[in-house]
Design an enzyme around this catalytic site. Structure first.
Site, PDB file in Angstrom:
ATOM      1  N   TYR A  57       0.844  -1.199   0.000  1.00 23.42           N
ATOM      2  CA  TYR A  57       0.000   0.000   0.000  1.00 23.42           C
ATOM      3  C   TYR A  57       0.883   1.256   0.000  1.00 23.42           C
ATOM      4  O   TYR A  57       1.399   1.677   1.045  1.00 23.42           O
ATOM      5  CB  TYR A  57      -0.966   0.005   1.196  1.00 23.42           C
ATOM      6  CG  TYR A  57      -1.899  -1.209   1.220  1.00 23.42           C
ATOM      7  CD1 TYR A  57      -2.152  -1.948   0.070  1.00 23.42           C
ATOM      8  CD2 TYR A  57      -2.520  -1.616   2.392  1.00 23.42           C
ATOM      9  CE1 TYR A  57      -2.987  -3.063   0.085  1.00 23.42           C
ATOM     10  CE2 TYR A  57      -3.367  -2.724   2.416  1.00 23.42           C
ATOM     11  CZ  TYR A  57      -3.584  -3.440   1.251  1.00 23.42           C
ATOM     12  OH  TYR A  57      -4.406  -4.540   1.271  1.00 23.42           O
TER      13      TYR A  57
ATOM     14  N   ARG B 237     -10.690   7.095   4.529  1.00 21.33           N
ATOM     15  CA  ARG B 237      -9.657   8.059   4.138  1.00 21.33           C
ATOM     16  C   ARG B 237      -9.627   9.273   5.051  1.00 21.33           C
ATOM     17  O   ARG B 237      -8.776  10.141   4.917  1.00 21.33           O
ATOM     18  CB  ARG B 237      -9.898   8.507   2.701  1.00 21.33           C
ATOM     19  CG  ARG B 237     -10.094   7.334   1.785  1.00 21.33           C
ATOM     20  CD  ARG B 237     -10.190   7.748   0.356  1.00 21.33           C
ATOM     21  NE  ARG B 237      -8.912   8.254  -0.113  1.00 21.33           N
ATOM     22  CZ  ARG B 237      -8.582   8.360  -1.398  1.00 21.33           C
ATOM     23  NH1 ARG B 237      -9.446   8.011  -2.314  1.00 21.33           N
ATOM     24  NH2 ARG B 237      -7.413   8.822  -1.751  1.00 21.33           N
TER      25      ARG B 237
ATOM     26  N   GLN C  41     -15.403   9.364   7.672  1.00 25.22           N
ATOM     27  CA  GLN C  41     -15.804   8.080   7.074  1.00 25.22           C
ATOM     28  C   GLN C  41     -15.797   6.963   8.114  1.00 25.22           C
ATOM     29  O   GLN C  41     -16.730   6.165   8.186  1.00 25.22           O
ATOM     30  CB  GLN C  41     -14.870   7.720   5.909  1.00 25.22           C
ATOM     31  CG  GLN C  41     -15.083   8.604   4.688  1.00 25.22           C
ATOM     32  CD  GLN C  41     -14.258   8.172   3.482  1.00 25.22           C
ATOM     33  OE1 GLN C  41     -13.309   7.407   3.603  1.00 25.22           O
ATOM     34  NE2 GLN C  41     -14.603   8.684   2.319  1.00 25.22           N
TER      35      GLN C  41
HETATM   36  N1  LIG Z   1      -5.888  -8.695   0.521  1.00 25.05           N
HETATM   37  C1  LIG Z   1      -6.152  -7.928  -0.504  1.00 25.05           C
HETATM   38  O1  LIG Z   1      -5.744  -8.184  -1.651  1.00 25.05           O
HETATM   39  C2  LIG Z   1      -7.003  -6.713  -0.286  1.00 25.05           C
HETATM   40  C3  LIG Z   1      -7.651  -6.122  -1.375  1.00 25.05           C
HETATM   41  C4  LIG Z   1      -8.491  -5.043  -1.109  1.00 25.05           C
HETATM   42  C5  LIG Z   1      -8.616  -4.547   0.182  1.00 25.05           C
HETATM   43  N2  LIG Z   1      -7.927  -5.127   1.212  1.00 25.05           N
HETATM   44  C6  LIG Z   1      -8.019  -4.625   2.593  1.00 25.05           C
HETATM   45  O2  LIG Z   1      -9.365  -4.322   2.908  1.00 25.05           O
HETATM   46  C7  LIG Z   1      -9.493  -2.929   3.232  1.00 25.05           C
HETATM   47  C8  LIG Z   1     -10.849  -2.419   2.845  1.00 25.05           C
HETATM   48  O3  LIG Z   1     -11.076  -2.550   1.476  1.00 25.05           O
HETATM   49  P1  LIG Z   1     -11.361  -1.281   0.565  1.00 25.05           P
HETATM   50  O4  LIG Z   1     -10.625  -0.119   1.138  1.00 25.05           O
HETATM   51  O5  LIG Z   1     -11.144  -1.705  -0.812  1.00 25.05           O
HETATM   52  O6  LIG Z   1     -12.892  -1.153   0.599  1.00 25.05           O
HETATM   53  P2  LIG Z   1     -14.180  -0.606   1.308  1.00 25.05           P
HETATM   54  O7  LIG Z   1     -14.109  -0.646   2.774  1.00 25.05           O
HETATM   55  O8  LIG Z   1     -15.221  -1.393   0.621  1.00 25.05           O
HETATM   56  O9  LIG Z   1     -14.214   0.887   0.784  1.00 25.05           O
HETATM   57  C9  LIG Z   1     -13.424   1.859   1.382  1.00 25.05           C
HETATM   58  C10 LIG Z   1     -13.544   3.181   0.629  1.00 25.05           C
HETATM   59  O10 LIG Z   1     -14.892   3.625   0.583  1.00 25.05           O
HETATM   60  C11 LIG Z   1     -14.951   5.040   0.797  1.00 25.05           C
HETATM   61  N3  LIG Z   1     -15.645   5.211   2.098  1.00 25.05           N
HETATM   62  C12 LIG Z   1     -15.372   4.581   3.272  1.00 25.05           C
HETATM   63  N4  LIG Z   1     -16.228   4.949   4.248  1.00 25.05           N
HETATM   64  C13 LIG Z   1     -17.071   5.832   3.678  1.00 25.05           C
HETATM   65  C14 LIG Z   1     -18.162   6.560   4.168  1.00 25.05           C
HETATM   66  N5  LIG Z   1     -18.560   6.449   5.444  1.00 25.05           N
HETATM   67  N6  LIG Z   1     -18.813   7.406   3.317  1.00 25.05           N
HETATM   68  C15 LIG Z   1     -18.417   7.509   2.026  1.00 25.05           C
HETATM   69  N7  LIG Z   1     -17.373   6.829   1.502  1.00 25.05           N
HETATM   70  C16 LIG Z   1     -16.709   6.007   2.321  1.00 25.05           C
HETATM   71  C17 LIG Z   1     -13.512   5.519   0.840  1.00 25.05           C
HETATM   72  O11 LIG Z   1     -13.031   5.827  -0.480  1.00 25.05           O
HETATM   73  P3  LIG Z   1     -13.445   7.159  -1.285  1.00 25.05           P
HETATM   74  O12 LIG Z   1     -13.735   8.222  -0.301  1.00 25.05           O
HETATM   75  O13 LIG Z   1     -12.262   7.426  -2.163  1.00 25.05           O
HETATM   76  O14 LIG Z   1     -14.641   6.736  -2.091  1.00 25.05           O
HETATM   77  C18 LIG Z   1     -12.775   4.291   1.335  1.00 25.05           C
HETATM   78  O15 LIG Z   1     -11.413   4.268   0.973  1.00 25.05           O
HETATM   79  C19 LIG Z   1      -8.297  -2.288   2.495  1.00 25.05           C
HETATM   80  O16 LIG Z   1      -7.994  -1.015   2.994  1.00 25.05           O
HETATM   81  C20 LIG Z   1      -7.237  -3.322   2.762  1.00 25.05           C
HETATM   82  O17 LIG Z   1      -6.742  -3.216   4.081  1.00 25.05           O
HETATM   83  C21 LIG Z   1      -7.147  -6.201   0.981  1.00 25.05           C
END
Ligand SMILES: NC(=O)c1ccc[n+]([C@@H]2O[C@H](COP(=O)([O-])OP(=O)(O)OC[C@H]3O[C@@H](n4cnc5c(N)ncnc54)[C@H](OP(=O)(O)O)[C@@H]3O)[C@@H](O)[C@H]2O)c1
Length: 323
Positions: free
Chosen positions: A60, A285, A289
């Protein structure tokens, strides 16, 4: 917040964990520019709100995500549970590379310990089973790291059943980190039952499908994403799939409103509806959020909410099949 035990380990994870992919900032698979002060505030707020664990990875932001996490860890009173990964690296041009050679895994672990400023990593995960031919070598190296006391538990991420079965001949992972959300349900067929049967923990990633399930993304909003935000290339954010996802998110928002909640909270609570999922890893971020999303950790969806979600998902499935 509710906690669930991670498989057979002694780690009791809060049902919501904080993910730090976006916090890593710009790189080939990044989310565009990210302000470190906002990231620090998001991590601090997560811990103050009761979240007891953080998921990160060297990949990351080419080490930056771990450095930002490390900055907060050096200041907190009570240490959260820390999970990180190995297997994805970068070259001098910051281009992604994968390596699971034992020497590389050992060096990665030392670099993560340094960046995070911790003596031991609670959960060390193989980020991807890639390169395929080196999965066993990398896994054995991870076992040795545990024996050496540098990591406490070893887990898998993005593994298929075949990969789980391969490493199990050496040692069964304590947990799996698969993608899992209302939009990505592949894990339900084989992986979740397998983890239940073998008492492995499941930490589900992207429960809000990278923000889509908060309901805020429209074609116009996607067009405003930073040029280097990888979501511009994600098929779920484009064309008819985006339209179907938007309709699902709107349906969830309407449903959640009846409970005084938001679409994002519903999406996370839905992932947690069965206890075979130990925890959902949510990205954030900024402080606002995570303040919102953390509240999903204690929300147990009732039968009516689940039934209405099923109707929305059935309709969504048809739309995706025709997209
Ligand atoms: N093992 C792997 O290959 C893998 C792959 C993916 C993820 N992960 C892990 O899983 C974690 C979570 O996945 P993710 O970050 O993809 O997905 P997520 O939790 O589905 O989405 C997070 C994103 O949604 C937006 N967001 C979050 N809370 C919000 C709110 N209350 N209101 C409006 N927008 C909001 C933000 O981006 P914006 O504001 O830019 O929209 C945030 O970065 C990652 O950070 C990582 O640690 C691991």
């Amino acid at each position: 917040m509710r906690t669930r035990k991670l498989g057979k380990t002694d780690l009791n994870l809060t049902t919501v964990g904080l993910g730090t992919w976006a916090i890593g900032g710009p790189w080939e698979y990044g989310w565009g520019p990210q302000n470190d002060a906002d990231s620090v505030a998001a991590i601090r707020t997560a811990l103050e709100s009761g979240i007891n664990w953080i998921d990160t990875a060297p990949a990351y932001g080419c080490g930056h995500g771990e450095e930002v996490v490390g900055k907060v860890l050096r200041e907190v009173g009570e240490m959260p549970i820390v999970a990180t990964k190995c297997g994805i690296l970068w070259n001098e041009k910051r281009e992604k590379m994968t390596c699971l050679k034992a020497k590389s895994v050992r060096a990665e672990c030392d670099a993560s310990l340094r960046r995070l400023g911790v003596d031991v990593i609670d959960l060390y995960q193989m980020h991807w089973p890639d390169p395929d031919a080196d999965v066993e070598e990398g896994w054995e190296a991870m076992v040795r790291l545990r024996e050496a006391g540098k990591v406490r538990h070893i887990g898998a991420s993005n593994f298929s059943l075949r990969h789980l079965e391969r490493v199990e001949r050496i040692e069964r992972p304590v947990s799996l980190q698969p993608p899992y959300s209302m939009i990505k349900r592949d894990a339900e067929a084989v992986l979740l039952p397998y983890c239940r049967e073998h008492e492995m923990g499941v930490v589900a990633y992207s429960p809000m499908q990278k923000g889509l399930l908060t309901g805020k993304y429209t074609p116009e909003k996607v067009a405003e994403l930073a040029p280097d935000d990888h979501r511009r290339r994600d098929p779920d954010f484009v064309g008819r799939r985006l339209e179907a996802n938007m309709e699902l998110a709107k349906g969830i928002a309407d449903l959640a409103r009846g409970y005084g909640r938001t679409a994002g909270q519903f999406a996370v609570a839905w992932v947690l509806r069965n206890d075979e999922v130990t925890a959902a890893i949510v990205g954030a971020r900024n402080r606002r959020q995570i303040e919102e999303t953390v509240q999903a950790g204690d929300w147990a969806l009732d039968e009516e909410a689940l039934a209405r979600a099923d109707e929305l998902l059935e309709r969504h499935k048809g739309q995706i099949e025709n997209a």
